[in-house]
Design a protein around this motif. Sequence first.
Motif, PDB file in Angstrom:
ATOM      1  N   LYS A  32       0.829  -1.205   0.000  1.00  0.00           N
ATOM      2  CA  LYS A  32       0.000   0.000   0.000  1.00  0.00           C
ATOM      3  C   LYS A  32       0.864   1.255   0.000  1.00  0.00           C
ATOM      4  N   ALA A  33       1.957   1.214   0.755  1.00  0.00           N
ATOM      5  CA  ALA A  33       2.845   2.381   0.827  1.00  0.00           C
ATOM      6  C   ALA A  33       3.694   2.538  -0.430  1.00  0.00           C
ATOM      7  N   HIS A  34       4.027   1.416  -1.078  1.00  0.00           N
ATOM      8  CA  HIS A  34       4.872   1.441  -2.284  1.00  0.00           C
ATOM      9  C   HIS A  34       4.217   0.594  -3.362  1.00  0.00           C
ATOM     10  N   PRO A  35       3.096   1.033  -3.927  1.00  0.00           N
ATOM     11  CA  PRO A  35       2.366   0.205  -4.904  1.00  0.00           C
ATOM     12  C   PRO A  35       3.190  -0.082  -6.147  1.00  0.00           C
ATOM     13  N   PRO A  36       3.249  -1.331  -6.572  1.00  0.00           N
ATOM     14  CA  PRO A  36       3.976  -1.671  -7.797  1.00  0.00           C
ATOM     15  C   PRO A  36       3.363  -0.980  -9.011  1.00  0.00           C
ATOM     16  N   THR A  37       4.180  -0.789 -10.036  1.00  0.00           N
ATOM     17  CA  THR A  37       3.699  -0.159 -11.274  1.00  0.00           C
ATOM     18  C   THR A  37       2.656  -1.025 -11.962  1.00  0.00           C
ATOM     19  N   ASP A  38       2.879  -2.328 -11.963  1.00  0.00           N
ATOM     20  CA  ASP A  38       1.967  -3.267 -12.606  1.00  0.00           C
ATOM     21  C   ASP A  38       0.765  -3.534 -11.696  1.00  0.00           C
ATOM     22  N   PRO A  39      -0.468  -3.179 -12.093  1.00  0.00           N
ATOM     23  CA  PRO A  39      -1.636  -3.344 -11.216  1.00  0.00           C
ATOM     24  C   PRO A  39      -1.817  -4.750 -10.646  1.00  0.00           C
ATOM     25  N   PRO A  40      -1.645  -5.840 -11.440  1.00  0.00           N
ATOM     26  CA  PRO A  40      -1.817  -7.175 -10.849  1.00  0.00           C
ATOM     27  C   PRO A  40      -0.852  -7.452  -9.692  1.00  0.00           C
ATOM     28  N   ALA A  41       0.305  -6.791  -9.697  1.00  0.00           N
ATOM     29  CA  ALA A  41       1.281  -7.011  -8.624  1.00  0.00           C
ATOM     30  C   ALA A  41       0.872  -6.336  -7.325  1.00  0.00           C
TER      31      ALA A  41
END
Length: 224
Positions: A32-41
Amino acid sequence: MAGVVFDTYGVITDSARVHAAAWKTALDACLKAHPPTDPPARRPFDRDDYLRYVDGKSRLDGAASFLASRRVALPPGTLADPPDTDTVAAVAAYKEQLFTERLRTHGIEAYPGTLLLLRRLRACGVEMAAASASRHARELLRRSGALPYFAAVVDGAEAARLGLPGKPAPDLFLEAAGRLGLPPGRTAVIEDSLAGMEAGRRGGFRLVVGVDRSSGPATSSCPT
C-alpha cells in the motif's frame, strides 16, 4: 538412520499461522505504501506467496524475496531500522513486531502427532535436534514443552553468530547434525517448507520428509 533434525515452525509448533498473519499485515502495508507499477502485482499477500517466498526463510530473506517478486524496489536498510515499510529491513522488523505481539497474546502449542513421534524416537535411542532460522525457536520449544527432547538446538541467533546462510542452503541442518555428532548420510530432516526440503536435499541427508499441514487435520508426510 541414527538421528533426525526437525524444522520448528509448522513441524513441531503450530506457529506457521501466526507467522503468516504477521507477514500478511506487514507486506500488505508495504504494498500500500509502495504500490507496484503493474496493477496485478498490487494484489494482497496470500497463502501462495507465503509458501513460495517467505516460508522457512529468515525475515530479511523472506521480505526481500517477496518484494522482488512484486518488483518493489526498496533499499536494504540495516538491522537497526525500526518497524516500518521504507526499507527491506524495516519491513522485516515490522513483521517481527507483529509476530511477537501475537505470540504473547495467543501462545503456542506443539502438534500432538509430533510429540508422539518425539517420544517414540527417544524410546528407540534416536538422537534429535531442532533447527530454525527464527531467533524465537528455543523459546517456542520451551513454551510448547518440546525442548527436553532435543540434544541440540540451532536457532536464528546461532545462525547469525556463525554466519550460516539461510535456506535453501543446507548449512543450518548440517550444523544441527554436526552437533549430534552425525554425518548427513545417517540423519533425516523433517520440514514443511519448500526451501527447507531443498536444503535437506542439497545437504545430502539420508531422508527428507515433507510435512503438509495445508489440508487440515488429515495431514500427510512424504519422503522426497
